[in-house]
Design a protein around this motif. Structure first.
Motif, PDB file in Angstrom:
ATOM      1  N   ASN A  56     -42.015  62.977  -7.674  1.00 26.69           N
ATOM      2  CA  ASN A  56     -41.744  63.503  -6.333  1.00 26.69           C
ATOM      3  C   ASN A  56     -40.242  63.436  -6.123  1.00 26.69           C
ATOM      4  O   ASN A  56     -39.514  62.945  -7.007  1.00 26.69           O
ATOM      5  N   GLN A 123     -42.887  68.526  -8.185  1.00 29.17           N
ATOM      6  CA  GLN A 123     -43.155  68.721  -6.766  1.00 29.17           C
ATOM      7  C   GLN A 123     -42.310  69.841  -6.182  1.00 29.17           C
ATOM      8  O   GLN A 123     -41.119  69.952  -6.458  1.00 29.17           O
ATOM      9  N   PRO A 126     -39.450  70.021  -0.673  1.00 23.64           N
ATOM     10  CA  PRO A 126     -40.015  69.658   0.633  1.00 23.64           C
ATOM     11  C   PRO A 126     -39.513  70.528   1.772  1.00 23.64           C
ATOM     12  O   PRO A 126     -40.172  70.626   2.812  1.00 23.64           O
ATOM     13  N   THR A 347     -43.680  60.415   5.431  1.00 23.25           N
ATOM     14  CA  THR A 347     -43.476  60.746   4.022  1.00 23.25           C
ATOM     15  C   THR A 347     -42.673  62.023   3.858  1.00 23.25           C
ATOM     16  O   THR A 347     -41.769  62.099   3.006  1.00 23.25           O
ATOM     17  N   PHE A 351     -39.153  62.450   1.840  1.00 20.39           N
ATOM     18  CA  PHE A 351     -38.929  63.433   0.779  1.00 20.39           C
ATOM     19  C   PHE A 351     -37.766  64.360   1.132  1.00 20.39           C
ATOM     20  O   PHE A 351     -36.965  64.724   0.264  1.00 20.39           O
TER      21      PHE A 351
END
Length: 372
Positions: A56, A123, A126, A347, A351
């Motif tokens: 991540n 990932q 974000p 979260t 990120f």
């Protein structure tokens, strides 16, 4: 010899002592993935039975910093090769290169498991969490980096729409920013729709390996934060079970509904985030330091996935914490509410902050502080 090599050598020297994680991998359907894309850590974890890896923005940043001189040199070279690339573009290019490098270590496991394992998670950015089309486009790009990539998309209402479309287009999904039963069920049902659409058009789905992460430790963190915020006092230890209870409930629902997505346990805070799930057809993804601790723990990797959480614990959590009820009940939240759940907001913010730190790392290489 490096510290990681020492750990691996110590395990190999005592062949009669099989580490708990390796015993789990050999004796149960539960699979170990490494919650890191750092090549040295992943190599050592493979020796303990790891057949996958997750990443991540926070983990990717840590991996780059763990070998900073090398990546600083690569950042400079990439910037020279791409003179108009932004700091963000360069940072994400480094993440992609790191991911491709790590994915190669899992190629054998990928072939052995027919695509169900042996995957390296990448990932999505974000900053794209509000744009389903952008998430799908980036998922397709990441899917092309290596044959064994699995793409992380956040389990928000927007993200779940993107998961169905990306699955339909052949991308294996690892849902992230996921903490609750309603999120996990919505994810698995969206992926199921995507798989069925592919099958209806004659495409093979047997080599795809979707998983849905439940960040069990981050749910524990959130319920503890709520307890502090609302001045709720409960017996010691009760708050350590919230994530375990949610994971076990989700596993039960997945089996009842025949959902093909596997659950993945992540964000470790205690050994139960491993030991309570052994025996299930699930993935356990501890950070590397937790793997070291678990192998040294002496805890037997016995099947415990079907052992219920004590009624007294479950009743206390359910009665005292509305946010636990939202997390535990299948209909505790609608997809429109996923983005507003406390653990989701915390979260996503972390990120997004890591993404900003990645840009800062690149900036420090390209435009170093003249006063330092």
């Amino acid at each position: 010899m490096t510290e990681l090599a020492d750990l691996h050598a110590t395990t190999s020297e005592h062949e009669d002592v099989v580490p708990p994680l390796l015993r789990m991998a050999r004796e149960t359907p539960t699979r170990l993935w490494n919650d890191s894309a750092t090549p040295a850590e992943l190599s050592a974890a493979i020796g303990w039975g790891a057949v996958g890896a997750t990443c991540n923005p926070v983990i990717a940043l840590a991996a780059l910093r763990s070998d900073l001189p090398r990546w600083q040199q690569r950042i400079r070279a990439y910037a020279d090769e791409h003179p108009t690339a932004s700091e963000s573009d360069i940072g994400w290019a480094m993440v992609e290169e790191l991911s491709v490098e790590a994915s190669a270590l899992l190629a054998d496991a990928f072939a052995e498991h027919g695509g169900r394992n042996g995957r390296l998670s990448v990932q999505t950015d974000p900053r794209l969490h509000r744009d389903a089309d952008a998430l799908v486009a980036q998922a397709l790009h990441f899917d092309g980096l290596a044959p064994n990539v699995i793409v992380k998309i956040p389990a928000t209402e927007t993200g779940i729409r993107a998961m169905e479309e990306a699955t339909y287009r052949g991308v294996s999904i690892n849902a992230t920013v996921s903490f609750t039963v309603p999120q996990a069920v919505a994810v698995a049902e969206a992926i199921e729709r995507g798989l069925q659409r592919r099958e209806a058009e004659g495409h093979d789905v047997g080599s795809m390996g979707p998983v849905c992460t439940i960040m069990v430790g981050r749910l524990d963190d959130w319920i503890k934060a709520v307890a502090k915020r609302d001045s709720v006092t409960v017996d010691p230890g009760v708050l350590e079970w919230a994530g375990v209870a949610v994971f076990k409930r989700a596993y039960e629902v997945f089996r009842e509904r025949g959902l093909r997505t596997r659950l993945l346990s992540a964000a470790f805070r205690n050994h139960m985030h491993w030991s309570q799930f052994v025996g299930g057809d699930v993935v356990i993804s501890p950070p590397f330091d937790w793997q070291v601790r678990l192998n040294a723990s002496g805890i037997e990797p016995l099947p415990r996935i079907d052992e219920p959480v004590a009624d007294t614990v479950l009743d206390t959590l359910y009665e005292r914490f509305p946010d636990f009820r939202r997390a535990y009940d299948v209909d505790g939240m609608t997809p429109a509410e996923f983005g507003d759940y406390g653990a989701t907001r915390k979260t996503l913010r972390q990120f997004l902050a890591a993404d900003a730190e990645l840009e800062a790392l690149v900036r420090d290489v390209l435009v170093p502080d003249p006063e330092k």
